[in-house]
Design a protein around this motif. Structure first.
Motif, PDB file in Angstrom:
ATOM      1  N   ALA A 116     -15.742  36.579   7.387  1.00 57.75           N
ATOM      2  CA  ALA A 116     -16.789  36.186   8.475  1.00 57.75           C
ATOM      3  C   ALA A 116     -17.300  37.562   9.091  1.00 57.75           C
ATOM      4  CB  ALA A 116     -16.257  35.336   9.526  1.00 57.75           C
ATOM      5  N   GLU A 117     -16.315  38.536   9.154  1.00 51.78           N
ATOM      6  CA  GLU A 117     -16.789  39.837   9.672  1.00 51.78           C
ATOM      7  C   GLU A 117     -17.927  40.646   8.742  1.00 51.78           C
ATOM      8  OE1 GLU A 117     -14.131  43.283  10.389  1.00 51.78           O
ATOM      9  OE2 GLU A 117     -13.916  42.289  12.515  1.00 51.78           O
ATOM     10  N   HIS A 118     -17.639  40.144   7.385  1.00 51.28           N
ATOM     11  CA  HIS A 118     -18.513  40.930   6.488  1.00 51.28           C
ATOM     12  C   HIS A 118     -19.645  39.896   6.127  1.00 51.28           C
ATOM     13  CE1 HIS A 118     -15.405  43.663   6.002  1.00 51.28           C
ATOM     14  NE2 HIS A 118     -15.860  44.497   5.311  1.00 51.28           N
TER      15      HIS A 118
ATOM     16  N   GLU B  77     -24.007  46.346  13.251  1.00 48.25           N
ATOM     17  CA  GLU B  77     -23.539  47.467  14.013  1.00 48.25           C
ATOM     18  C   GLU B  77     -25.099  48.253  14.283  1.00 48.25           C
ATOM     19  OE1 GLU B  77     -20.097  46.580  11.505  1.00 48.25           O
ATOM     20  OE2 GLU B  77     -22.283  46.330  11.273  1.00 48.25           O
ATOM     21  N   SER B  78     -25.665  48.335  13.428  1.00 44.88           N
ATOM     22  CA  SER B  78     -26.970  49.343  13.700  1.00 44.88           C
ATOM     23  C   SER B  78     -28.093  48.468  14.457  1.00 44.88           C
ATOM     24  CB  SER B  78     -27.547  49.758  12.428  1.00 44.88           C
ATOM     25  OG  SER B  78     -26.758  50.198  11.334  1.00 44.88           O
TER      26      SER B  78
ATOM     27  N   GLN C 203      -7.094  49.348  10.837  1.00 38.20           N
ATOM     28  CA  GLN C 203      -7.024  49.123  12.266  1.00 38.20           C
ATOM     29  C   GLN C 203      -5.926  47.956  12.549  1.00 38.20           C
ATOM     30  OE1 GLN C 203      -9.623  48.779  10.245  1.00 38.20           O
ATOM     31  NE2 GLN C 203     -10.703  46.996  10.716  1.00 38.20           N
ATOM     32  N   GLY C 204      -5.219  47.576  11.448  1.00 36.49           N
ATOM     33  CA  GLY C 204      -4.231  46.836  11.795  1.00 36.49           C
ATOM     34  C   GLY C 204      -4.381  45.380  10.691  1.00 36.49           C
ATOM     35  N   ARG C 205      -3.496  44.408  10.861  1.00 37.04           N
ATOM     36  CA  ARG C 205      -3.497  43.325   9.930  1.00 37.04           C
ATOM     37  C   ARG C 205      -4.342  42.092  10.634  1.00 37.04           C
ATOM     38  NH1 ARG C 205       2.132  40.618   8.033  1.00 37.04           N
ATOM     39  NH2 ARG C 205       2.043  42.721   7.109  1.00 37.04           N
ATOM     40  N   MET C 206      -5.243  41.581   9.700  1.00 39.00           N
ATOM     41  CA  MET C 206      -6.157  40.514  10.302  1.00 39.00           C
ATOM     42  C   MET C 206      -6.397  39.408   9.044  1.00 39.00           C
ATOM     43  SD  MET C 206     -10.032  42.061   9.786  1.00 39.00           S
ATOM     44  CE  MET C 206     -10.786  40.748  10.677  1.00 39.00           C
ATOM     45  N   ARG C 207      -6.536  37.906   9.618  1.00 44.84           N
ATOM     46  CA  ARG C 207      -6.682  36.756   8.704  1.00 44.84           C
ATOM     47  C   ARG C 207      -7.651  37.163   7.621  1.00 44.84           C
ATOM     48  NH1 ARG C 207      -7.009  31.726  11.402  1.00 44.84           N
ATOM     49  NH2 ARG C 207      -9.035  32.460  12.195  1.00 44.84           N
TER      50      ARG C 207
ATOM     51  N   LEU D 208     -19.065  30.312   0.741  1.00 48.05           N
ATOM     52  CA  LEU D 208     -18.553  31.541  -0.208  1.00 48.05           C
ATOM     53  C   LEU D 208     -17.045  31.811  -0.054  1.00 48.05           C
ATOM     54  CD1 LEU D 208     -21.459  33.457  -0.890  1.00 48.05           C
ATOM     55  CD2 LEU D 208     -20.535  31.882  -2.243  1.00 48.05           C
ATOM     56  N   LYS D 209     -16.440  31.419   1.230  1.00 49.45           N
ATOM     57  CA  LYS D 209     -15.347  32.033   1.689  1.00 49.45           C
ATOM     58  C   LYS D 209     -14.163  31.376   0.809  1.00 49.45           C
ATOM     59  CE  LYS D 209     -16.223  32.910   6.842  1.00 49.45           C
ATOM     60  NZ  LYS D 209     -15.771  32.368   7.956  1.00 49.45           N
ATOM     61  N   GLN D 210     -14.340  30.185   0.534  1.00 47.47           N
ATOM     62  CA  GLN D 210     -13.511  29.413  -0.269  1.00 47.47           C
ATOM     63  C   GLN D 210     -13.147  30.007  -1.871  1.00 47.47           C
ATOM     64  OE1 GLN D 210     -14.525  25.231   0.202  1.00 47.47           O
ATOM     65  NE2 GLN D 210     -14.722  25.357   2.421  1.00 47.47           N
ATOM     66  N   VAL D 211     -14.290  30.531  -2.054  1.00 43.65           N
ATOM     67  CA  VAL D 211     -14.308  30.849  -3.548  1.00 43.65           C
ATOM     68  C   VAL D 211     -14.285  32.350  -3.973  1.00 43.65           C
ATOM     69  CG1 VAL D 211     -15.416  28.506  -4.070  1.00 43.65           C
ATOM     70  CG2 VAL D 211     -16.696  30.611  -3.541  1.00 43.65           C
TER      71      VAL D 211
END
Length: 518
Positions: A347-349, A505-506, A337-341, A355-358
């Motif tokens: 975060a979306e997941h 989503e559900s 769907q395109g490029r994202m940060r 945990l994002k940093q590692v």
């Protein structure tokens, strides 16, 4: 006590030992103190093969002489002898740990090695009724959240003297003409257990002579409760295996009675080898509602969506991944769907900020090619998207939006959505229909290798069908807070049971459907 009483004591001990360890050789942990020496003499009245084990903690100048004393006793009684010397104080200081806890850990490691070497069926320790009473009171005043008292048997460690008082054992030793060693550190009232033993219990016994027996009985009753309730608590402690650190589904815990929930939270702490103190269990209860906090030793507790994370102080929870690196500022990922940060992707997941940093990635420059466990997407996510598409079909048809997919060896056998209203059939649930279609396709009555993906946790009816079909695994998106087989009815799955896939989503689709109905 007369000689007949001591003969009865030996017979009682032999019977109790046989009940705990029906057969096989034994390792007896003997420090040289009165309790362990009495244990050794009682063993001479049985036909069991025994190895005497003594660990010199190197805490006192006389410890080496005490080891020789125990060896001489073992040889005189005709028993094999094993010993070792470990500088416990030095190890505890290097680790920065409590001396008593370190000594206990090293002692049991040593005893386990001796048992393995001699292929012994059990390791016997000389904990008495007095030890049981002291332990119960100590746990109560310290506020521990674990089950009360010392267990008669845990793994290979067996404690056959828990129903016998220290005074009875001393009388038995005097009857046998056997001396024993006195540990001078037992007089140090700066240690909590010694304080209770020397200062508190004499006063309690003066007022309540049966206090030891009463506390020991209380421990036995509590342990019977544990045997019944701990397995039930374990059932609601559902690991969320999508994450590299300990993570648990929140809904089953929140829906359980508070007593069962607190037992599960105690087990959660024990899994990461932290002392399950009541204060931390209460704090975990608040964390289930979204409060963030830090446990001892740097463990961070965070809730994200329907999952509670226990994040360790270092990133060692992640498995090695060749060619990977940690995320860097400015990293981006190319998606259909395109490029994202990258930070937005994580975060979306549902990845917690800590945990994002590692989270390991493979990248060329700042263009991320792969994200560990998240991109490219796993087959589970692909199949759950198909189940969600089925749920969206149900939504458009005015059905409760639940979809299901049955997969075996990577092949999709069936897809279905709820058809309760369309068929005017209360049993026309998505997973039930998909399961019947898959069975018909395979011309089989069971699907032992199949995985069923469903957007809402199955109800008891569908749970029973899945169990009868012998599916291997059930993967669902969001917990069923009305009729969930595990979350509400607390059934014990005979298959792998995994929740949380596409839960946002559900859940959003379900909320939209019921909002329209209001």
């Amino acid at each position: 006590m007369d000689p007949q009483d001591f003969a009865a004591l030996e017979a009682r001990f032999a019977h109790h030992l046989t009940r705990l360890v029906p057969e096989g050789s034994l390792v007896a942990a003997v420090s040289g103190g009165g309790d362990s020496v009495a244990l050794l003499l009682l063993l001479t009245a049985t036909p069991r093969q025994v190895v005497v084990a003594h660990l010199d903690h190197a805490l006192r100048p006389e410890s080496a002489a005490e080891a020789r004393w125990v060896e001489a006793l073992a040889r005189r009684l005709g028993y094999a002898f094993e010993s070792d010397r470990i500088e416990v104080a030095r190890i505890a200081q290097e680790r920065g740990e409590n001396l008593e806890a370190t000594a206990r850990e090293l002692r049991y490691v040593f005893l386990a090695k001796v048992a393995k070497k001699h292929r012994a069926q059990a390791v016997l320790t000389a904990h008495t009724e007095d030890d049981q009473a002291e332990t119960v009171l100590l746990q109560l005043v310290q506020g521990t959240g674990r089950g009360l008292g010392i267990r008669p048997k845990r793994g290979k460690v067996v404690r056959p003297l828990l129903e016998i008082s220290r005074s009875t054992l001393r009388a038995y030793l005097r009857h046998k003409g056997q001396d024993w060693l006195e540990d001078v550190s037992n007089a140090d009232v700066s240690m909590d257990r010694n304080y209770l033993r020397l200062e508190v219990f004499p006063r309690l016994k003066a007022r309540f002579p049966q206090v030891n027996t009463t506390l020991a009985r209380f421990a036995a009753i509590s342990q019977l409760d544990d045997e019944a309730l701990d397995p039930l608590a374990a059932q609601i402690l559902l690991r969320d295996g999508r994450w590299p650190c300990p993570a648990y589904r929140v809904a089953p815990l929140l829906q359980a009675p508070s007593g069962l929930r607190r037992r599960a939270l105690r087990q959660m702490l024990e899994h990461i080898q932290l002392r399950p103190e009541t204060a931390w269990i209460l704090q975990l209860e608040r964390a289930l509602q979204g409060e963030a906090f830090t446990l001892p030793e740097g463990w961070q507790v965070r809730r994200r969506d329907g999952t509670l994370f226990l994040i360790p102080p270092t990133a060692t929870a992640f498995p090695p991944w060749r060619g990977s690196r940690l995320p860097q500022p400015g990293d981006q990922i190319e998606l259909p769907q395109g490029r994202m940060r990258l930070v937005d992707f994580l975060a979306e997941h549902g990845v917690p900020p800590e945990l994002k940093q590692v989270w390991p990635v493979r990248a060329v420059g700042q263009q991320v090619q792969e994200v560990w466990n998240l991109w490219p997407e796993e087959e589970d996510l692909e199949h759950m998207r198909s189940a969600l598409a089925q749920a969206q079909k149900a939504f458009k048809q005015g059905e409760v939006p639940i979809g299901a997919v049955v997969v075996w060896d990577g092949e999709v056998l069936a897809q279905a959505h709820n058809q309760v209203e369309q068929n005017q059939d209360a049993t026309a649930h998505a997973e039930f229909i998909a399961l019947k279609q898959a069975l018909a396709l395979e011309r089989s009555k069971v699907l032992p290798g199949a995985t069923v993906y469903v957007t809402l946790e199955p109800c008891p009816m569908c749970f029973g069908a899945l169990a009868e079909a012998q599916v291997r695994r059930v993967v669902y998106a969001v917990e069923n807070l009305k009729a969930g087989a595990v979350t509400i009815h607390r059934l014990n799955p005979p298959f792998a049971w995994e929740g949380g896939w596409l839960e946002r989503e559900s859940a959003r689709l379900l909320r939209s459907f019921f909002a329209q109905k209001r």
